[in-house]
Design an enzyme around this catalytic site. Sequence first.
Site: not given
Ligand code: NAP
Length: 285
Positions: A135-136, A157, A246, A159, A253, A73, A28, A94
């Site tokens: 995660g990130g 998920r 979000g 630990k 950002q 990133k 977006l 970013n």
């Molecule tokens: P990421 O680095 O891939 O991290 C994903 C996290 O979610 C990890 O802790 C992962 O656990 C966990 N996870 C993924 N699938 C799962 C499932 N099915 N069940 C339980 N835990 C699960 O992704 P990210 O960049 O941090 O993004 C995470 C979320 O934040 C996304 O939905 C994204 O759309 C949102 N986001 C929003 C913004 C905003 O500006 N609003 C910005 C960035 C991200 P594991 O460590 O066990 O894999």
Amino acid sequence: MNIYDLDSINSIPKGSYAVIGYPIEHSLSPDIHNALTKNNNYYCISLKPEELKKALPILRKKLKGFNCTIPHKLSIMQHLDYIDESATEYGAVNTVKVEGNRLYGYNTDGKGFLSAIKRAGMNLGNKSILLCGAGGVARVMAFECVKKGAHLTIYNRSKQRAIDLMKAIKLQYHDSRIDVIDIVVNVKWDYLLNATPQGMYPKVNDIPIDPVLVPNFKGVYDTIYNPLETKLIKLAKEHNITADNGLYMLIMQAIHARVIWEGYGSSENIIGNIYNMLVTYLTIR
Ligand code: NAP
């Protein structure tokens, strides 16, 4: 929206801005930035991980700045001449500013998160917070919660990833109050923050904790913006709990990136218009 790639980036006009990522078609960012400036000079570039190095000399020549999303990133960091403190802390960049031949890296997600939390009417200071995810984006949120003096509990998920995050924070903030848990139990908390994709389109029935525990929180913040109302947010609202998605974080950002590139942000009025435009877009598509 036109999507450029390694073969076509040369046709992007000099002095433009862009987002690089792969896949990139659902971003977006072009909608937000082009609505912010009305210049239509923000482009979408699809770059595979192995193409980044080859693309950089052209990005340097063509762009005044660019945003990085997955998978660049982290990998962009080794190519930068300067990395801001926030980006070092979060371990990710970013936003890149191009000045002459030099590249300056920043991360505006933390500022976006804090703006969104403020708008949601939540105050992190001294609050007990459950953060789902490691995660990130969870890393950014965890650092900001601790810096505000919150008592943070991380549930993820895997630990070990949560433990690694806790250690990274404690290394910098020795007195921080952080725990990691295996399972979310029936305890009262101030806020729940969701930094996982659980509930994101198309898995809209997913939820990061047992739904019966939602009333244990006074506020819920979900980083997901597609859908705008996740199952978690719906449940929170049914229990009259403050809850927000979000979308505002995403917009803020971007605004903070423009401050880095151009030295100024945008009025509340413009931000409100963009918010409404994206709500309409995300609702009808
Ligand atoms: P990421 O680095 O891939 O991290 C994903 C996290 O979610 C990890 O802790 C992962 O656990 C966990 N996870 C993924 N699938 C799962 C499932 N099915 N069940 C339980 N835990 C699960 O992704 P990210 O960049 O941090 O993004 C995470 C979320 O934040 C996304 O939905 C994204 O759309 C949102 N986001 C929003 C913004 C905003 O500006 N609003 C910005 C960035 C991200 P594991 O460590 O066990 O894999």
